[in-house]
Design a protein around this motif. Structure first.
Motif, PDB file in Angstrom:
ATOM      1  N   GLU A   5      13.966   2.503 -13.856  1.00 47.09           N
ATOM      2  CA  GLU A   5      13.212   3.249 -12.848  1.00 47.09           C
ATOM      3  C   GLU A   5      11.859   2.625 -12.504  1.00 47.09           C
ATOM      4  OE1 GLU A   5      12.008   4.688 -16.863  1.00 47.09           O
ATOM      5  OE2 GLU A   5      13.939   4.321 -15.934  1.00 47.09           O
ATOM      6  N   GLY A   6      11.538   1.460 -13.079  1.00 40.95           N
ATOM      7  CA  GLY A   6      10.272   0.814 -12.756  1.00 40.95           C
ATOM      8  C   GLY A   6       9.807  -0.093 -13.873  1.00 40.95           C
ATOM      9  N   LYS A   7       8.525  -0.382 -13.872  1.00 36.14           N
ATOM     10  CA  LYS A   7       7.957  -1.233 -14.910  1.00 36.14           C
ATOM     11  C   LYS A   7       6.546  -0.762 -15.239  1.00 36.14           C
ATOM     12  CE  LYS A   7       6.041  -4.720 -11.860  1.00 36.14           C
ATOM     13  NZ  LYS A   7       6.514  -4.034 -10.680  1.00 36.14           N
ATOM     14  N   THR A   8       6.080  -1.166 -16.402  1.00 36.25           N
ATOM     15  CA  THR A   8       4.704  -0.924 -16.814  1.00 36.25           C
ATOM     16  C   THR A   8       4.089  -2.264 -17.166  1.00 36.25           C
ATOM     17  OG1 THR A   8       5.216   1.275 -17.675  1.00 36.25           O
ATOM     18  CG2 THR A   8       3.208   0.224 -18.498  1.00 36.25           C
ATOM     19  N   ARG A  64      -5.679   0.304 -24.753  1.00 30.27           N
ATOM     20  CA  ARG A  64      -4.524  -0.159 -23.968  1.00 30.27           C
ATOM     21  C   ARG A  64      -4.630   0.422 -22.568  1.00 30.27           C
ATOM     22  NH1 ARG A  64       1.051  -1.919 -25.458  1.00 30.27           N
ATOM     23  NH2 ARG A  64       2.431  -1.341 -23.738  1.00 30.27           N
ATOM     24  N   VAL A  65      -4.525  -0.451 -21.567  1.00 28.55           N
ATOM     25  CA  VAL A  65      -4.541  -0.068 -20.156  1.00 28.55           C
ATOM     26  C   VAL A  65      -3.146  -0.359 -19.615  1.00 28.55           C
ATOM     27  CG1 VAL A  65      -5.593  -0.475 -17.895  1.00 28.55           C
ATOM     28  CG2 VAL A  65      -6.989  -0.691 -19.976  1.00 28.55           C
ATOM     29  N   GLU A  66      -2.524   0.655 -19.000  1.00 27.34           N
ATOM     30  CA  GLU A  66      -1.170   0.501 -18.457  1.00 27.34           C
ATOM     31  C   GLU A  66      -1.149   0.953 -17.003  1.00 27.34           C
ATOM     32  OE1 GLU A  66       1.239   1.836 -22.496  1.00 27.34           O
ATOM     33  OE2 GLU A  66       1.248   3.153 -20.752  1.00 27.34           O
ATOM     34  N   VAL A  67      -0.387   0.242 -16.193  1.00 33.12           N
ATOM     35  CA  VAL A  67      -0.123   0.662 -14.819  1.00 33.12           C
ATOM     36  C   VAL A  67       1.395   0.624 -14.631  1.00 33.12           C
ATOM     37  CG1 VAL A  67      -0.416   0.154 -12.369  1.00 33.12           C
ATOM     38  CG2 VAL A  67      -2.350  -0.083 -13.926  1.00 33.12           C
ATOM     39  N   THR A  68       1.966   1.791 -14.316  1.00 31.51           N
ATOM     40  CA  THR A  68       3.407   1.923 -14.127  1.00 31.51           C
ATOM     41  C   THR A  68       3.697   2.103 -12.640  1.00 31.51           C
ATOM     42  OG1 THR A  68       3.630   2.935 -16.307  1.00 31.51           O
ATOM     43  CG2 THR A  68       5.444   3.291 -14.751  1.00 31.51           C
ATOM     44  N   ASP A  69       4.664   1.326 -12.131  1.00 31.70           N
ATOM     45  CA  ASP A  69       5.073   1.447 -10.733  1.00 31.70           C
ATOM     46  C   ASP A  69       6.596   1.538 -10.673  1.00 31.70           C
ATOM     47  OD1 ASP A  69       6.396  -1.204 -10.140  1.00 31.70           O
ATOM     48  OD2 ASP A  69       4.425  -1.969 -10.691  1.00 31.70           O
ATOM     49  N   PRO A  70       7.159   1.896  -9.503  1.00 31.79           N
ATOM     50  CA  PRO A  70       8.596   2.141  -9.401  1.00 31.79           C
ATOM     51  C   PRO A  70       9.486   0.911  -9.188  1.00 31.79           C
ATOM     52  CG  PRO A  70       7.546   2.701  -7.335  1.00 31.79           C
ATOM     53  CD  PRO A  70       6.457   2.307  -8.281  1.00 31.79           C
ATOM     54  N   ASP A  71       8.930  -0.313  -9.179  1.00 36.31           N
ATOM     55  CA  ASP A  71       9.747  -1.498  -8.889  1.00 36.31           C
ATOM     56  C   ASP A  71       9.941  -2.351 -10.140  1.00 36.31           C
ATOM     57  OD1 ASP A  71      10.960  -3.811  -7.976  1.00 36.31           O
ATOM     58  OD2 ASP A  71       9.690  -3.981  -6.215  1.00 36.31           O
ATOM     59  N   PRO A  72      11.151  -2.337 -10.723  1.00 39.76           N
ATOM     60  CA  PRO A  72      11.381  -3.120 -11.939  1.00 39.76           C
ATOM     61  C   PRO A  72      11.517  -4.622 -11.679  1.00 39.76           C
ATOM     62  CG  PRO A  72      13.422  -2.055 -11.285  1.00 39.76           C
ATOM     63  CD  PRO A  72      12.346  -1.580 -10.339  1.00 39.76           C
ATOM     64  N   ARG A  73      11.639  -5.021 -10.416  1.00 37.14           N
ATOM     65  CA  ARG A  73      11.910  -6.424 -10.096  1.00 37.14           C
ATOM     66  C   ARG A  73      10.664  -7.287 -10.027  1.00 37.14           C
ATOM     67  NH1 ARG A  73      13.998  -5.741  -4.665  1.00 37.14           N
ATOM     68  NH2 ARG A  73      12.615  -3.992  -4.806  1.00 37.14           N
ATOM     69  N   ALA A  74       9.571  -6.797  -9.502  1.00 41.24           N
ATOM     70  CA  ALA A  74       8.383  -7.612  -9.253  1.00 41.24           C
ATOM     71  C   ALA A  74       7.535  -7.719 -10.520  1.00 41.24           C
ATOM     72  CB  ALA A  74       7.568  -6.999  -8.115  1.00 41.24           C
ATOM     73  N   GLU A  93       0.835  -1.204   0.000  1.00 38.23           N
ATOM     74  CA  GLU A  93       0.000   0.000   0.000  1.00 38.23           C
ATOM     75  C   GLU A  93       0.864   1.246   0.000  1.00 38.23           C
ATOM     76  OE1 GLU A  93      -3.301   0.287   2.713  1.00 38.23           O
ATOM     77  OE2 GLU A  93      -3.521  -1.894   2.741  1.00 38.23           O
ATOM     78  N   GLY A  94       0.389   2.248  -0.721  1.00 35.28           N
ATOM     79  CA  GLY A  94       1.085   3.523  -0.772  1.00 35.28           C
ATOM     80  C   GLY A  94       2.082   3.649  -1.902  1.00 35.28           C
ATOM     81  N   THR A  95       2.242   2.588  -2.699  1.00 29.62           N
ATOM     82  CA  THR A  95       3.151   2.648  -3.843  1.00 29.62           C
ATOM     83  C   THR A  95       2.588   3.632  -4.870  1.00 29.62           C
ATOM     84  OG1 THR A  95       3.793   0.334  -3.520  1.00 29.62           O
ATOM     85  CG2 THR A  95       4.255   1.310  -5.679  1.00 29.62           C
ATOM     86  N   PRO A  96       3.394   4.580  -5.327  1.00 28.37           N
ATOM     87  CA  PRO A  96       2.892   5.512  -6.353  1.00 28.37           C
ATOM     88  C   PRO A  96       2.805   4.811  -7.712  1.00 28.37           C
ATOM     89  CG  PRO A  96       5.182   5.988  -5.857  1.00 28.37           C
ATOM     90  CD  PRO A  96       4.761   4.894  -4.912  1.00 28.37           C
ATOM     91  N   VAL A  97       1.678   4.993  -8.387  1.00 31.02           N
ATOM     92  CA  VAL A  97       1.488   4.399  -9.710  1.00 31.02           C
ATOM     93  C   VAL A  97       0.891   5.428 -10.663  1.00 31.02           C
ATOM     94  CG1 VAL A  97       1.147   2.060  -8.807  1.00 31.02           C
ATOM     95  CG2 VAL A  97      -0.816   3.499  -9.234  1.00 31.02           C
ATOM     96  N   THR A  98       1.084   5.161 -11.928  1.00 34.55           N
ATOM     97  CA  THR A  98       0.434   5.947 -12.973  1.00 34.55           C
ATOM     98  C   THR A  98      -0.385   4.982 -13.807  1.00 34.55           C
ATOM     99  OG1 THR A  98       2.269   7.517 -13.042  1.00 34.55           O
ATOM    100  CG2 THR A  98       0.783   7.499 -14.929  1.00 34.55           C
ATOM    101  N   VAL A  99      -1.653   5.311 -13.991  1.00 31.46           N
ATOM    102  CA  VAL A  99      -2.562   4.501 -14.806  1.00 31.46           C
ATOM    103  C   VAL A  99      -2.822   5.278 -16.093  1.00 31.46           C
ATOM    104  CG1 VAL A  99      -4.842   3.436 -14.939  1.00 31.46           C
ATOM    105  CG2 VAL A  99      -3.642   3.543 -12.732  1.00 31.46           C
TER     106      VAL A  99
END
Length: 135
Positions: free
Chosen positions: A107-110, A62-72, A45-51
């Motif tokens: 810097e993250g993943k989409t 196309r629906v995209e959700v970008t978050d700051p963690d490239p690993r998960a 919870e609290g992870t910043p995302v862009t939809v």
């Protein structure tokens, strides 16, 4: 037209996101909700995302959700057992989407999916009602 929404991934943000996407089809809202819920479940919870919701050149949505963690990265688990408490979100996304995937960056993943078309604004946007069986 592109819609871009920045939110903190919280349970409260899921219905708010669906409301903000109310002019889009039911499946667009459902997929966006599932992708946001995956961020909550796997990054916290609290992870910043862009939809982002966009139309592609081929007429898909196309629906995209970008978050700051490239690993998960998302992993589709099959089969999901009847007693499993999680694991259905990506299976649902996989069944609704024409295609889906993830793009890693430093810097993250989409995580994204593409849906066939979308009903025009003002059209009925609820899922089909299951047929009733009379006995």
């Amino acid at each position: 037209m592109t819609v871009e929404i920045s939110v903190l991934a919280t349970p409260k943000a899921v219905p708010e996101l669906r409301h903000l996407l109310r002019h889009h089809g039911y499946y667009v809202r459902l997929c966006a909700s599932e992708l946001l819920t995956n961020v909550i479940d796997h990054l916290g919870e609290g992870t910043p995302v862009t939809v982002r919701v966009t139309r592609t050149g081929s007429g898909r949505t196309r629906v995209e959700v970008t978050d700051p963690d490239p690993r998960a990265l998302p992993v589709l688990v099959r089969p999901v057992t009847a007693t499993a408490e999680s694991g259905r979100g990506l299976a649902l996304l996989d069944s609704l989407a024409v295609r889906w995937g993830a793009e890693q960056r430093a810097e993250g993943k989409t995580v994204w999916c593409e849906l066939e078309g979308e009903p025009p604004r003002g059209a009925v946007q609820a899922p089909p009602t299951p047929a009733r069986i009379s006995r």
